[in-house]
Write an enzyme that holds these catalytic residues in place. Structure first.
Site, PDB file in Angstrom:
ATOM      1  N   THR A 195      66.449 -67.846 -39.391  1.00 17.84           N
ATOM      2  CA  THR A 195      67.343 -67.641 -38.255  1.00 17.84           C
ATOM      3  C   THR A 195      67.795 -66.183 -38.258  1.00 17.84           C
ATOM      4  O   THR A 195      67.663 -65.487 -39.250  1.00 17.84           O
ATOM      5  CB  THR A 195      68.553 -68.598 -38.308  1.00 17.84           C
ATOM      6  OG1 THR A 195      69.347 -68.427 -37.136  1.00 17.84           O
ATOM      7  CG2 THR A 195      69.419 -68.343 -39.527  1.00 17.84           C
TER       8      THR A 195
ATOM      9  N   THR B 285      70.199 -70.963 -32.895  1.00 19.69           N
ATOM     10  CA  THR B 285      69.051 -71.618 -33.530  1.00 19.69           C
ATOM     11  C   THR B 285      69.481 -72.662 -34.534  1.00 19.69           C
ATOM     12  O   THR B 285      70.483 -72.483 -35.219  1.00 19.69           O
ATOM     13  CB  THR B 285      68.220 -70.557 -34.298  1.00 19.69           C
ATOM     14  OG1 THR B 285      67.796 -69.566 -33.375  1.00 19.69           O
ATOM     15  CG2 THR B 285      66.996 -71.164 -34.967  1.00 19.69           C
TER      16      THR B 285
ATOM     17  N   GLY C 157      61.393 -65.039 -29.628  1.00 20.46           N
ATOM     18  CA  GLY C 157      61.724 -64.636 -30.984  1.00 20.46           C
ATOM     19  C   GLY C 157      60.779 -65.293 -31.973  1.00 20.46           C
ATOM     20  O   GLY C 157      59.655 -65.685 -31.642  1.00 20.46           O
TER      21      GLY C 157
HETATM   22  N1  ASP Z   1      65.828 -66.409 -34.403  1.00 21.75           N
HETATM   23  C1  ASP Z   1      66.303 -66.612 -33.059  1.00 21.75           C
HETATM   24  C2  ASP Z   1      65.551 -65.691 -32.140  1.00 21.75           C
HETATM   25  O1  ASP Z   1      65.325 -64.546 -32.486  1.00 21.75           O
HETATM   26  C3  ASP Z   1      67.753 -66.394 -32.864  1.00 21.75           C
HETATM   27  C4  ASP Z   1      68.694 -66.964 -33.872  1.00 21.75           C
HETATM   28  O2  ASP Z   1      68.307 -67.465 -34.916  1.00 21.75           O
HETATM   29  O3  ASP Z   1      69.896 -66.918 -33.619  1.00 21.75           O
HETATM   30  O4  ASP Z   1      65.251 -66.105 -31.046  1.00 21.75           O
END
Ligand code: ASP
Length: 339
Positions: A249, A198, A228
């Site tokens: 994130t 992300t 997500g």
């Molecule tokens: N927040 C993102 C998700 O859950 C993943 C990430 O930030 O790495 O899809």
């Protein structure tokens, strides 16, 4: 293809005159314009955003153009070069929000290079906030976006083949400070480091207006159809032009549970600094899950307020964000952590 870690090293070399890790800035001082973004890839994204902001451009354009750099990178963790879901498909989620509370979002979008720009079109050209799946793709094509080949990047292909050997769905928290790398990773993928996917970015322009964007391929090897927090306004991103802007994130399920980015902005409305607001949001996740379960995950928030202050906080060591407020000020900050 460059290995991701190598890519990041090369990226920061190219920026050596004004980027360095571990710098402890005076977050009390107000900055305007200002842009901050999550993880190491934020440095390159901030550069593109700063091109817009330094010329007096709008924060909305800055946050779109900034994260497009990350989306376009085949060597990074966001966009079509990223890890697929457990059925082998890369599915992308993104959202964007401006100073008037206009917002747009796409989710479960396949084969489109710049989901953030499709999200912006949803915001500007439809009466809706979210489009998902084939509907989002159809809209993108109608808007002139190109359908990219349904092919995994070489690194993602390799990582997927490795993952298939066990086919275990195990969210892996990310540690992106080179020195601390691997400290918390319960599982290592073949490429070792693609365990988050992300970039979230929030910015204030010279007129003092705020905007934000968030774009992701979601968790690597997720269940097909899983979303997500990143495309969800209020969870992965929230902007209130009277108060501030925040993005998230990490493990999206736990960000959604507390409406994370909205919570951070509301805490700033109550008078907390960006850092204190991010810390409180992280504490809420830990309170819900308990210390033990929280050690298995990572969540990080970053935020700015109308005064031009910025801050970030995460559950545990290993989260960093990039801050830019001048031609010669674009640097990494290690996120403070609780556990
Ligand atoms: N927040 C993102 C998700 O859950 C993943 C990430 O930030 O790495 O899809």
């Amino acid at each position: 293809m460059l290995h991701r870690r190598r890519f990041l090293q090369l990226g920061s070399l190219g920026l050596s005159s004004f980027s360095f890790a571990g710098f402890t800035p005076d977050t009390k001082s107000g900055r305007k314009p200002l842009v901050i973004s999550t993880w190491d890839a934020g440095i390159e994204a901030n550069k593109a955003a700063w091109k817009v902001l330094s010329k007096g451009g709008r924060a909305l354009d800055a946050v779109e153009q900034g994260v497009m750099v990350t989306e376009a990178s085949q060597n990074c963790c966001v966009g079509l070069g990223a890890n697929p879901d457990r059925d082998g498909y890369v599915t992308l989620d993104s959202c964007i929000m401006d100073e008037h509370a206009n917002c747009g979002s796409v989710a479960f979008l396949e084969r489109i290079k710049h989901p953030v720009s499709v999200a912006r079109r949803v915001m500007e050209k439809t009466p809706h906030v979210m489009l998902v799946g084939t509907g989002a793709q159809q809209f993108a094509l109608e808007e002139g976006f190109t359908l990219e080949p349904a092919k995994l990047s070489d690194d993602a292909e390799k990582a997927y083949r490795e993952w298939l050997k066990k086919s275990e769905y195990k969210p892996v928290i990310n540690v992106e400070n080179a020195k601390k790398q691997t400290a918390f990773a319960p599982t290592k993928f073949d490429n070792g480091e693609w365990n988050h996917d992300t970039i979230g970015m929030v910015a204030m322009d010279a007129s003092g207006n705020l905007s934000g964007s968030c774009t992701t391929s979601g968790m690597g090897f997720k269940m097909r159809g899983r979303l997500g927090d990143s495309p969800i306004i209020g969870a992965g991103l929230f902007v209130d032009n009277e108060v501030g802007a925040a993005t998230a994130t990490g493990q999206g399920e736990d960000v959604i549970r507390i409406c994370g980015s909205h919570l951070v902005v509301e805490l700033m409305r109550q008078g907390l600094s960006p850092e204190a607001a991010c810390k409180k949001a992280v504490e809420r996740i830990i309170k819900i899950k308990g210390n033990k379960a929280s050690k298995e995950i990572q969540v990080g928030f970053i935020a700015i307020n109308k005064k031009g202050e910025y801050g970030g906080y995460c559950i545990q060591k290993g989260f960093s964000f990039a801050v830019c407020y001048a031609d010669d000020k674009n640097f990494m900050v290690d996120g403070k952590y609780i556990l």
